[in-house]
Design an enzyme around this catalytic site. Structure first.
Site, PDB file in Angstrom:
ATOM      1  N   LYS A  56      35.399  35.353  36.448  1.00  0.00           N
ATOM      2  CA  LYS A  56      36.509  36.197  36.057  1.00  0.00           C
ATOM      3  C   LYS A  56      36.743  37.060  34.611  1.00  0.00           C
ATOM      4  O   LYS A  56      36.972  38.019  34.538  1.00  0.00           O
ATOM      5  CB  LYS A  56      37.620  35.282  36.340  1.00  0.00           C
ATOM      6  CG  LYS A  56      38.113  34.818  37.609  1.00  0.00           C
ATOM      7  CD  LYS A  56      38.280  35.868  38.552  1.00  0.00           C
ATOM      8  CE  LYS A  56      39.732  36.462  38.289  1.00  0.00           C
ATOM      9  NZ  LYS A  56      40.305  37.519  39.372  1.00  0.00           N
ATOM     10  N   TRP A 116      48.351  28.959  38.581  1.00  0.00           N
ATOM     11  CA  TRP A 116      49.218  28.034  39.570  1.00  0.00           C
ATOM     12  C   TRP A 116      49.815  28.945  40.295  1.00  0.00           C
ATOM     13  O   TRP A 116      51.108  28.579  40.521  1.00  0.00           O
ATOM     14  CB  TRP A 116      50.122  27.187  38.776  1.00  0.00           C
ATOM     15  CG  TRP A 116      49.022  26.076  37.702  1.00  0.00           C
ATOM     16  CD1 TRP A 116      48.007  26.303  37.318  1.00  0.00           C
ATOM     17  CD2 TRP A 116      49.871  24.673  37.275  1.00  0.00           C
ATOM     18  NE1 TRP A 116      47.737  25.059  36.580  1.00  0.00           N
ATOM     19  CE2 TRP A 116      48.765  24.341  36.774  1.00  0.00           C
ATOM     20  CE3 TRP A 116      50.872  24.114  37.873  1.00  0.00           C
ATOM     21  CZ2 TRP A 116      49.124  22.986  36.059  1.00  0.00           C
ATOM     22  CZ3 TRP A 116      51.193  22.692  37.238  1.00  0.00           C
ATOM     23  CH2 TRP A 116      50.222  22.283  36.448  1.00  0.00           C
ATOM     24  N   TYR A 127      37.063  36.362  44.204  1.00  0.00           N
ATOM     25  CA  TYR A 127      36.483  35.220  44.969  1.00  0.00           C
ATOM     26  C   TYR A 127      37.157  33.816  44.165  1.00  0.00           C
ATOM     27  O   TYR A 127      37.140  33.574  43.238  1.00  0.00           O
ATOM     28  CB  TYR A 127      35.006  35.219  44.497  1.00  0.00           C
ATOM     29  CG  TYR A 127      34.302  34.247  44.866  1.00  0.00           C
ATOM     30  CD1 TYR A 127      33.175  34.279  46.114  1.00  0.00           C
ATOM     31  CD2 TYR A 127      34.146  32.545  44.668  1.00  0.00           C
ATOM     32  CE1 TYR A 127      32.382  33.333  46.614  1.00  0.00           C
ATOM     33  CE2 TYR A 127      33.390  31.522  45.080  1.00  0.00           C
ATOM     34  CZ  TYR A 127      32.574  31.730  46.250  1.00  0.00           C
ATOM     35  OH  TYR A 127      31.838  30.799  46.691  1.00  0.00           O
ATOM     36  N   THR A 128      38.077  33.340  44.998  1.00  0.00           N
ATOM     37  CA  THR A 128      38.976  32.275  44.510  1.00  0.00           C
ATOM     38  C   THR A 128      38.496  30.912  44.778  1.00  0.00           C
ATOM     39  O   THR A 128      39.094  29.835  44.602  1.00  0.00           O
ATOM     40  CB  THR A 128      40.443  32.624  44.801  1.00  0.00           C
ATOM     41  OG1 THR A 128      40.267  32.706  46.074  1.00  0.00           O
ATOM     42  CG2 THR A 128      40.784  33.952  43.969  1.00  0.00           C
ATOM     43  N   TYR A 136      33.564  30.080  38.217  1.00  0.00           N
ATOM     44  CA  TYR A 136      34.623  30.688  38.648  1.00  0.00           C
ATOM     45  C   TYR A 136      35.067  31.544  37.499  1.00  0.00           C
ATOM     46  O   TYR A 136      35.459  32.777  37.241  1.00  0.00           O
ATOM     47  CB  TYR A 136      35.878  29.838  39.270  1.00  0.00           C
ATOM     48  CG  TYR A 136      37.094  30.770  39.315  1.00  0.00           C
ATOM     49  CD1 TYR A 136      37.361  31.733  40.357  1.00  0.00           C
ATOM     50  CD2 TYR A 136      38.280  30.502  38.513  1.00  0.00           C
ATOM     51  CE1 TYR A 136      38.609  32.365  40.538  1.00  0.00           C
ATOM     52  CE2 TYR A 136      39.349  31.027  38.844  1.00  0.00           C
ATOM     53  CZ  TYR A 136      39.675  31.880  39.778  1.00  0.00           C
ATOM     54  OH  TYR A 136      40.776  32.823  39.891  1.00  0.00           O
ATOM     55  N   ASP A 192      34.782  45.320  51.422  1.00  0.00           N
ATOM     56  CA  ASP A 192      34.165  44.328  50.953  1.00  0.00           C
ATOM     57  C   ASP A 192      33.537  44.418  49.504  1.00  0.00           C
ATOM     58  O   ASP A 192      32.978  45.172  49.300  1.00  0.00           O
ATOM     59  CB  ASP A 192      33.229  43.819  51.910  1.00  0.00           C
ATOM     60  CG  ASP A 192      32.466  42.610  51.326  1.00  0.00           C
ATOM     61  OD1 ASP A 192      32.652  41.929  50.495  1.00  0.00           O
ATOM     62  OD2 ASP A 192      31.683  42.026  52.458  1.00  0.00           O
ATOM     63  N   GLN A 239      47.190  35.890  48.644  1.00  0.00           N
ATOM     64  CA  GLN A 239      48.714  35.352  48.383  1.00  0.00           C
ATOM     65  C   GLN A 239      49.272  36.742  47.541  1.00  0.00           C
ATOM     66  O   GLN A 239      50.527  37.154  47.966  1.00  0.00           O
ATOM     67  CB  GLN A 239      48.691  34.446  47.550  1.00  0.00           C
ATOM     68  CG  GLN A 239      48.149  32.956  48.044  1.00  0.00           C
ATOM     69  CD  GLN A 239      48.553  31.819  47.209  1.00  0.00           C
ATOM     70  OE1 GLN A 239      49.817  31.301  47.340  1.00  0.00           O
ATOM     71  NE2 GLN A 239      47.538  31.449  46.018  1.00  0.00           N
TER      72      GLN A 239
END
Ligand SMILES: NC(=O)c1ccc[n+]([C@@H]2O[C@H](COP(=O)([O-])OP(=O)(O)OC[C@H]3O[C@@H](n4cnc5c(N)ncnc54)[C@H](OP(=O)(O)O)[C@@H]3O)[C@@H](O)[C@H]2O)c1
Length: 305
Positions: free
Chosen positions: A136, A157, A68-69, A132, A43, A19
């Site tokens: 992060k 968001w 990695y979401t 996750y 990668d 995104q």
């Protein structure tokens, strides 16, 4: 006086199909040469190849929206999540430090546990609830340990025209289903990928390229649209605006059923409060952040027209 060409900076943008990565390809284009690489070309789970790529291109600015979401999948795939969100970010930071380049990296409200009353500031204690979130946080810590000049933008968001997000899911469900039940006790600010990419370009152009980084205020900053909402009110606004554009919906935008998060259990716990205080970013970099509705309306105009 003879015309003197200025040096054109080179940007390396990872995750070019995500995104934010997609929007960075647009927003950074007027600033220099943008080398945008997708997962196949770069990668992050292969640190040696990552180092080689950076040493080949020697970018002036490394911008890293790749991550990695898959928040729920990460609960059972911690090694990959930490490799991509932690170890690889450390490699990017070390290489940026060696080159004297700027690293721009994106982090998340998920580093917090969401139990604070009110908006989180950058110095609030972190306490991630999920794999996750911990991965992060490992990325943030790797940057800190490297000593690289880095801009870490924690956001929340995110919704973009390119990729998957809550707004698009609600549009799809609103067209397919007679009724929807959406969580009403988690709070945050929907933030468009376009806004994040534009703010990134503004900061880099005015505050890094402007004076060669001499006075750059590196560090962690919170970046979200202004205002606050919950998922239920966000979904209602998405459907209401779509209906105003003439989109045929099965769900009545005013009749979405609010539910507590406890009625929609997911593998990874989410923070109940994702509200980010953006004062530091706005004051340091002279940025205006619009209300979340403005960005979401623009996004829906893009998607639906
Ligand atoms: N989405 C949110 O609500 C949100 C909230 C807070 C913070 N953030 C942060 O914002 C940043 C960007 O988020 P986003 O919403 O733009 O994410 P996104 O749409 O999921 O994009 C992530 C990109 O990373 C790529 N990627 C995944 N694993 C990779 C690997 N091993 N090597 C290289 N690329 C890899 C993906 O590639 P594929 O296209 O091949 O899958 C994808 O293009 C991330 O740092 C994220 O943690 C996001």
């Amino acid at each position: 006086m003879p015309y003197k060409a200025r040096n054109i900076p080179t940007f390396l943008v990872t995750g070019s199909n995500g995104q934010i990565g997609f929007e960075l390809r647009r927003s950074l284009a007027p600033l220099g040469n943008v080398i945008a690489v997708d997962r196949a070309a770069c990668d992050l789970s292969r640190p040696d190849a990552l180092r080689q790529l950076i040493r080949l291109y020697r970018p002036d600015v490394i911008v890293n929206p790749a991550a990695y979401t898959a928040v729920d999948k990460a609960e059972t795939d911690a090694d990959t999540a930490f490799a991509v969100n932690g170890t690889a970010v450390g490699v990017l930071a070390e290489e940026a430090k060696a080159l004297g380049s700027l690293l721009v990296h994106y982090s998340t409200d998920y580093v917090f546990d969401g139990r604070k009353q009110g908006a989180y500031v950058e110095t609030d204690a972190v306490n991630p609830l999920s794999v996750y979130g911990r991965s992060k946080l490992a990325g943030e810590q790797a940057i800190e340990a490297s000593g690289a000049q880095a801009l870490v933008l924690r956001t929340c968001w995110v919704a973009g025209a390119h990729g998957r997000n809550f707004a698009k899911t609600m549009l799809k469900l609103g067209r397919e289903r007679d009724s929807l039940r959406v969580i009403a006790d988690q709070f945050g600010a929907p933030t468009t990928a376009g806004l994040i990419a534009d703010v990134t370009a503004h900061i880099v152009a005015r505050h890094w390229l402007g004076d060669g980084g001499a006075t750059f205020a590196a560090g962690i900053y919170h970046l979200s649209a202004a205002g606050i909402t919950d998922w239920h009110a966000y979904a209602s606004e998405v459907l209401r605006y779509a209906a105003s554009l003439g989109i045929a919906l099965k769900t009545d935008p005013g009749a979405i059923v609010p539910i507590p998060a406890s009625e929609y259990p997911l593998p990874a716990p989410r923070p109940a409060n994702s509200r980010l205080d953006t004062s530091k970013l706005r004051e340091t970099f002279d940025i205006h952040l619009p209300d979340w509705q403005q960005g979401i309306h623009y996004l829906l105009d893009q998607i639906l027209s």
